[in-house]
Design a protein around this motif. Structure first.
Motif, PDB file in Angstrom:
ATOM      1  N   ASP A 203      -5.959 -33.589   9.649  1.00 15.99           N
ATOM      2  CA  ASP A 203      -6.943 -34.342  10.434  1.00 15.99           C
ATOM      3  C   ASP A 203      -6.282 -35.444  11.253  1.00 15.99           C
ATOM      4  O   ASP A 203      -6.629 -35.685  12.406  1.00 15.99           O
ATOM      5  CB  ASP A 203      -7.974 -35.001   9.515  1.00 15.99           C
ATOM      6  N   ASP A 204      -5.329 -36.158  10.631  1.00 18.10           N
ATOM      7  CA  ASP A 204      -4.729 -37.303  11.294  1.00 18.10           C
ATOM      8  C   ASP A 204      -3.885 -36.891  12.490  1.00 18.10           C
ATOM      9  O   ASP A 204      -3.552 -37.718  13.342  1.00 18.10           O
ATOM     10  CB  ASP A 204      -3.854 -38.091  10.311  1.00 18.10           C
ATOM     11  N   ARG A 205      -3.491 -35.617  12.571  1.00 17.63           N
ATOM     12  CA  ARG A 205      -2.642 -35.150  13.662  1.00 17.63           C
ATOM     13  C   ARG A 205      -3.429 -34.396  14.727  1.00 17.63           C
ATOM     14  O   ARG A 205      -2.860 -33.986  15.736  1.00 17.63           O
ATOM     15  CB  ARG A 205      -1.522 -34.264  13.102  1.00 17.63           C
ATOM     16  N   VAL A 206      -4.725 -34.205  14.481  1.00 13.27           N
ATOM     17  CA  VAL A 206      -5.571 -33.493  15.439  1.00 13.27           C
ATOM     18  C   VAL A 206      -6.177 -34.482  16.423  1.00 13.27           C
ATOM     19  O   VAL A 206      -6.744 -35.501  16.015  1.00 13.27           O
ATOM     20  CB  VAL A 206      -6.698 -32.723  14.722  1.00 13.27           C
ATOM     21  N   ARG A 207      -6.046 -34.195  17.681  1.00 11.15           N
ATOM     22  CA  ARG A 207      -6.732 -35.006  18.692  1.00 11.15           C
ATOM     23  C   ARG A 207      -7.187 -34.099  19.837  1.00 11.15           C
ATOM     24  O   ARG A 207      -6.711 -32.959  19.976  1.00 11.15           O
ATOM     25  CB  ARG A 207      -5.860 -36.146  19.199  1.00 11.15           C
ATOM     26  N   LEU A 208      -8.079 -34.617  20.635  1.00 10.92           N
ATOM     27  CA  LEU A 208      -8.627 -33.875  21.774  1.00 10.92           C
ATOM     28  C   LEU A 208      -8.284 -34.601  23.068  1.00 10.92           C
ATOM     29  O   LEU A 208      -8.171 -35.820  23.101  1.00 10.92           O
ATOM     30  CB  LEU A 208     -10.149 -33.744  21.656  1.00 10.92           C
ATOM     31  N   ARG A 209      -8.125 -33.843  24.110  1.00  9.17           N
ATOM     32  CA  ARG A 209      -8.004 -34.389  25.468  1.00  9.17           C
ATOM     33  C   ARG A 209      -8.661 -33.410  26.425  1.00  9.17           C
ATOM     34  O   ARG A 209      -8.871 -32.227  26.091  1.00  9.17           O
ATOM     35  CB  ARG A 209      -6.537 -34.620  25.849  1.00  9.17           C
ATOM     36  N   ARG A 258     -12.408 -29.488  25.971  1.00  6.38           N
ATOM     37  CA  ARG A 258     -11.326 -30.288  25.401  1.00  6.38           C
ATOM     38  C   ARG A 258     -10.221 -29.393  24.836  1.00  6.38           C
ATOM     39  O   ARG A 258     -10.495 -28.398  24.158  1.00  6.38           O
ATOM     40  CB  ARG A 258     -11.856 -31.202  24.287  1.00  6.38           C
ATOM     41  N   ILE A 260      -7.356 -28.826  22.127  1.00 13.22           N
ATOM     42  CA  ILE A 260      -7.095 -29.245  20.753  1.00 13.22           C
ATOM     43  C   ILE A 260      -5.583 -29.362  20.579  1.00 13.22           C
ATOM     44  O   ILE A 260      -4.850 -28.391  20.792  1.00 13.22           O
ATOM     45  CB  ILE A 260      -7.664 -28.243  19.738  1.00 13.22           C
ATOM     46  N   ARG A 297     -12.014 -30.519  11.940  1.00 15.33           N
ATOM     47  CA  ARG A 297     -11.681 -31.829  12.499  1.00 15.33           C
ATOM     48  C   ARG A 297     -11.957 -31.871  13.996  1.00 15.33           C
ATOM     49  O   ARG A 297     -12.503 -32.852  14.514  1.00 15.33           O
ATOM     50  CB  ARG A 297     -10.205 -32.136  12.230  1.00 15.33           C
ATOM     51  N   ALA A 298     -11.590 -30.814  14.708  1.00 15.05           N
ATOM     52  CA  ALA A 298     -11.830 -30.779  16.149  1.00 15.05           C
ATOM     53  C   ALA A 298     -13.320 -30.850  16.460  1.00 15.05           C
ATOM     54  O   ALA A 298     -13.741 -31.554  17.387  1.00 15.05           O
ATOM     55  CB  ALA A 298     -11.224 -29.518  16.749  1.00 15.05           C
ATOM     56  N   LEU A 301     -14.558 -34.367  15.971  1.00 17.31           N
ATOM     57  CA  LEU A 301     -14.166 -35.212  17.093  1.00 17.31           C
ATOM     58  C   LEU A 301     -15.025 -34.940  18.321  1.00 17.31           C
ATOM     59  O   LEU A 301     -15.426 -35.870  19.033  1.00 17.31           O
ATOM     60  CB  LEU A 301     -12.689 -34.980  17.423  1.00 17.31           C
TER      61      LEU A 301
END
Length: 356
Positions: A203-209, A258, A260, A297-298, A301
């Motif tokens: 989770d801590d390494r998942v981000r969206l842009r 987004r 992932i 997690r995605a 977010l």
């Protein structure tokens, strides 16, 4: 005895459970103390709804489940706004994940052969760090018995303490409290908590842009993967159809698309888009990252950034992984239907989920 026979026995004595006894309240409040997020709760074997007021007082939105129609009818009278389900826990699928699941003097009526599967199901139905509190027979080995102490015939079964602890551990839960609370009687209540939040989560390494034009070649390759298409029950787009679709999508202000990222690596996409007058969500993830919690997690977010509701999501009923992800994030199945084949999808059965 079968669950249907147990239900018939409880139907005969439903009125006896209309009292406002606080039996078990102290034990359940001990379990509540372990809960980190007081959101959704499930009362398995809710009976007449005796525990719903208690749980509501602690801030939970509580669903109830019971196999006895007479008991459930009384619960509906007491709690007309509650979401109540008439079903047998052995075959019932949890509609979402829960922060607290209570099974007070209920799942011990489950047939011995089904006990392990039911306990595992309840553990899997917990959200991360969610808590399960339930009662069982405090024997050393599996056992079952039938009696008529309550009047009508009744059935009880237990896996026994050692096997129960093993099943909990295998399902990703740890025992927080076990007590023979009516000693010397063999009545045991047990509090278990699902692990997950303290590990170094992906989770801590998942981000969206936002999706960029440079992502499109990788996205095209991902949507060609045969295993992914089998899982999702989809047909990959041709290059021409893919390019046309995304040229329109990236220019549409009504679409939230987004990328992932996991540790900075592009591994899929997730989006919210209008379709047939409704706002839908969907995602596609590199097969190498399945089963690692990335999709959940995605989606969390995305839902944090997309505030419009309701949101709709569809998944093939054979796609158990996506069904779990959607329900873990609060989506509820509202319809199961058979969709005809199109140039994008083969004919298949799909479950329609809604988040309100």
């Amino acid at each position: 005895m079968t669950p249907e026979q147990v239900a018939a026995s409880y139907d005969q004595i439903a009125d006896q459970w209309l009292d406002v006894s606080t039996y078990g309240f102290a034990q359940i409040e001990r379990a509540v103390g372990f809960v980190k997020h007081r959101g959704a709760a499930l009362d398995v074997g809710c009976g007449t709804g005796r525990l719903m007021g208690l749980l509501g007082g602690h801030g939970f939105r509580t669903d109830g489940l019971d196999v006895s129609p007479a008991m459930l009818a009384l619960a509906r009278d007491r709690h007309p706004d509650a979401r109540l389900f008439h079903a047998d826990i052995c075959g019932w699928e949890l509609p979402r994940s829960y922060d607290l699941i209570v099974a007070w003097d209920s799942v011990w009526h489950v047939p011995l052969a089904e006990q392990e599967a039911v306990l595992t199901k309840l553990c899997r139905g917990l959200s991360a760090s969610g808590v399960l509190v339930f009662t069982m027979g405090g024997t050393d080995t599996p056992d079952e018995k039938q009696n008529s102490y309550m009047g009508p015939p009744m059935y009880h079964a237990t896996l026994g303490v050692p096997k129960t602890l093993r099943v909990l551990a295998e399902a990703g839960c740890v025992c927080r409290h076990l007590e023979y609370d009516q000693y010397p009687e063999g009545h045991v209540y047990l509090i278990a908590q699902k692990l997950g939040n303290d590990a170094p989560p992906v989770d801590d390494r998942v981000r969206l842009r936002p999706v960029e034009s440079g992502d499109l070649p990788r996205m095209y390759d991902l949507q060609l993967d045969p295993d992914s298409n089998r899982m999702a029950a989809t047909i990959p787009r041709t290059r021409e159809a893919f390019d046309s679709h995304w040229a329109k999508s990236l220019d549409d202000p009504n679409i939230t698309a987004r990328a992932i990222l996991v540790g900075g690596e592009f591994i899929g996409i997730i989006s919210c888009f209008p379709m047939d007058g409704e706002d839908h969500v969907g995602y596609w993830i590199d097969r190498a990252h399945w089963g690692k919690g990335v999709a959940s997690r995605a989606l969390h977010l995305l839902l944090d950034g997309v505030t419009k509701r309701p949101l709709v999501a569809t998944a093939a009923t054979s796609n158990e992984a996506s069904l779990r992800v959607l329900q873990k994030c609060g989506f509820v199945v509202t319809q199961v239907r058979r969709d005809p084949a199109t140039d994008r999808y083969p004919e298949c059965e799909v479950a329609v989920h809604v988040l309100r």
